[in-house]
Every structure is written in structure tokens, then in C-alpha cells.
Write an enzyme that holds these catalytic residues in place. Structure first.
Site: not given
Length: 268
Positions: A29-31
Site C-alpha cells: 500500500v502507498s500510505t
């Protein structure tokens, strides 16, 4: 800096060997918020498990990483690859762009998988592609190039939209309204604190007291700041400046602060 979640599930080597294909799952995931909340992770895990069920495979270990897809330095991806090599397993990924949005990196990983005895990569959104074959790598290169193109177009569109908004006079960045309100409230409190001390500071400034002498006199009088501690010389100087009792001169403790009411206010 990325937040890493290491190996949420790992079975001992040898477990599940009789079941056939072994998988090492890699989720990204990016965050940090997505990683902490689980948003996005459960969907990826469900897709990998569906793939495993369809292939009668066993997910032997899971690795979760919170990082941008553009960054090649990803510790959890490296750990997943090492685990796959150790087990001669395949790395299962929910979507191609979870590995990377960089076509060159995707191809390099597929070549390393073939050279290091891994069973390759399996992508849930591209279940029929075998990344260890020449044809599979060709298709992967095309799909990875599309993912890279999409990422760059998103960046370009964002920059274009910001430029257009700026051209229309929209103010970008800066302080938010609530931040401005908090800052104004803090300034008002500081001014009120200074005004409360005016009757004490004016005569001392007129007589040329140094900042340290003023601070000592205020402490002797029992005057304290909002923190409950006596005022420091620098805090006294700030009050003098708010009251207009110290103007000009060098604005530091080692300089002189001439006062309009009489002799210079000395920092001492």
C-alpha cells in the site's frame, strides 16, 4: 520514510510441500494510513487467496510493505524474494502495479526469479502470464510500461491542474484558515500578557534596567509566564518589543535595545 509490516504469516519450511505449488504473498500500500487501517490490504489478500485456491497452492508467508510503487528500495519486497528463493516458491501479487510502476524493475525481477530458482511471479490480475518465459516477459514488459505510463500521466495531469489553478489566481499552499486563526489567537494572548506587565516594565525601561535585571525584578515580584515559570530575559525582551518599549538596536541578547522613554534598555 516507509512503515514496514514484516511477515504477518510464515509457515515453517517443509510445511505444505505435499500440496504442490507454494506461494509467498507480497502486498503493498502507498500510505501509512492504508497500512494501519488495513484498507487495500484485505482486498489484495482476498485476491491472492483466490488465486491460491484456484491453483491448489498454499500461501506459505506474507509480506506487507507501505511504500510508493516508484521506489525500488523496498526491504519487504527483498525479504519476500529471499523467502521465495529459500522455498523455491512463487511470489504472488494481487496486481502488477503492487510490485512496481517501473517497467525496467518488473523485468529485472522476473529475470532474477528465473536465475535464482524461484517458481516465478504470479499476478492475480494477469493469471495466465508465466513471467519465467520469454513470451511472458514480453507481455509483462508491455503491461508494466502501461502502468508506468499511467503513473506519469497522473503526475502530469496534477501539475497541469495546479498550473491552471495558479493562472486563475487560486492561491496554492500557504496557511489554512484554522491555522491563521490559531496564530492570531496566540498573538493576541501574547499581546495581552505584555500589556498586563506594562506598569512594571515601563519604569524599568525608563531607568535603563538590563533585560536580566528586569527578569530578576519580575521574578522577585512573583510574576510568572503561562508555563508557570519566571520570565527569561528573552521573554522580557519580547514583551518590551510588543509594548513598543524597545525599538531599534541589535535584536539579540548581546546588543543594546534603546528605549523611547529614556536611557537604553541594556541586555546586560
Amino acid at each position: 520514510m516507509s512503515t514496514l509490516y514484516r511477515a504477518q504469516r510464515a509457515l515453517p519450511v517443509g510445511t505444505g510441500e505435499d500440496s504442490g505449488l507454494q506461494l509467498v504473498a507480497y502486498y503493498r500500500v502507498s500510505t501509512t494510513r492504508q497500512g494501519e487501517s488495513g484498507l487495500g490490504l484485505e482486498a489484495q489478500r482476498a485476491k491472492v487467496q483466490q488465486l491460491a485456491d484456484s491453483r491448489r497452492a498454499v500461501v506459505m508467508a506474507e509480506f506487507v510493505e507501505v511504500e510508493s510503487g516508484r521506489k525500488a528500495d523496498r526491504p519487504q519486497l527483498a525479504a519476500a524474494l529471499a523467502e521465495a528463493r529459500r522455498r523455491s516458491a512463487a511470489v504472488a501479487v494481487a496486481k502488477l502495479d503492487r510490485i512496481a510502476r517501473d517497467a525496467e524493475l518488473v523485468l529485472r525481477l522476473s529475470r532474477e526469479a528465473q536465475a535464482n530458482g524461484m517458481a516465478g511471479f504470479l499476478f492475480c490480475d494477469l493469471p495466465d502470464i508465466d513471467a519465467t518465459t520469454s513470451a511472458g516477459r514480453l507481455i509483462l514488459s508491455v503491461m508494466a510500461s502501461v502502468a508506468e505510463f499511467e503513473a506519469r500521466r497522473i503526475s502530469e495531469r496534477t501539475k497541469e491542474a495546479l498550473a491552471a489553478a495558479k493562472a486563475r489566481g487560486v492561491q496554492l499552499g500557504g496557511l489554512r484558515p484554522n491555522t491563521i486563526a490559531r496564530n492570531d489567537a496566540a498573538k493576541n494572548r501574547a499581546q495581552a500578557d505584555a500589556e498586563a506587565l506594562r506598569s512594571l516594565l515601563e519604569p524599568m525601561a525608563a531607568q535603563g534596567y538590563s533585560l536580566r535585571q528586569m527578569a530578576s525584578a519580575l521574578a522577585a515580584a512573583g510574576t510568572k509566564g503561562r508555563t508557570g515559570r519566571p520570565l527569561s530575559p528573552s521573554k522580557v525582551r519580547a514583551h518590551l518589543e510588543r509594548l513598543g518599549l524597545a525599538t531599534g538596536g541589535n535584536n539579540h541578547l548581546g546588543g543594546r535595545l534603546p528605549g523611547p522613554l529614556g536611557p537604553a534598555v541594556r541586555p546586560d
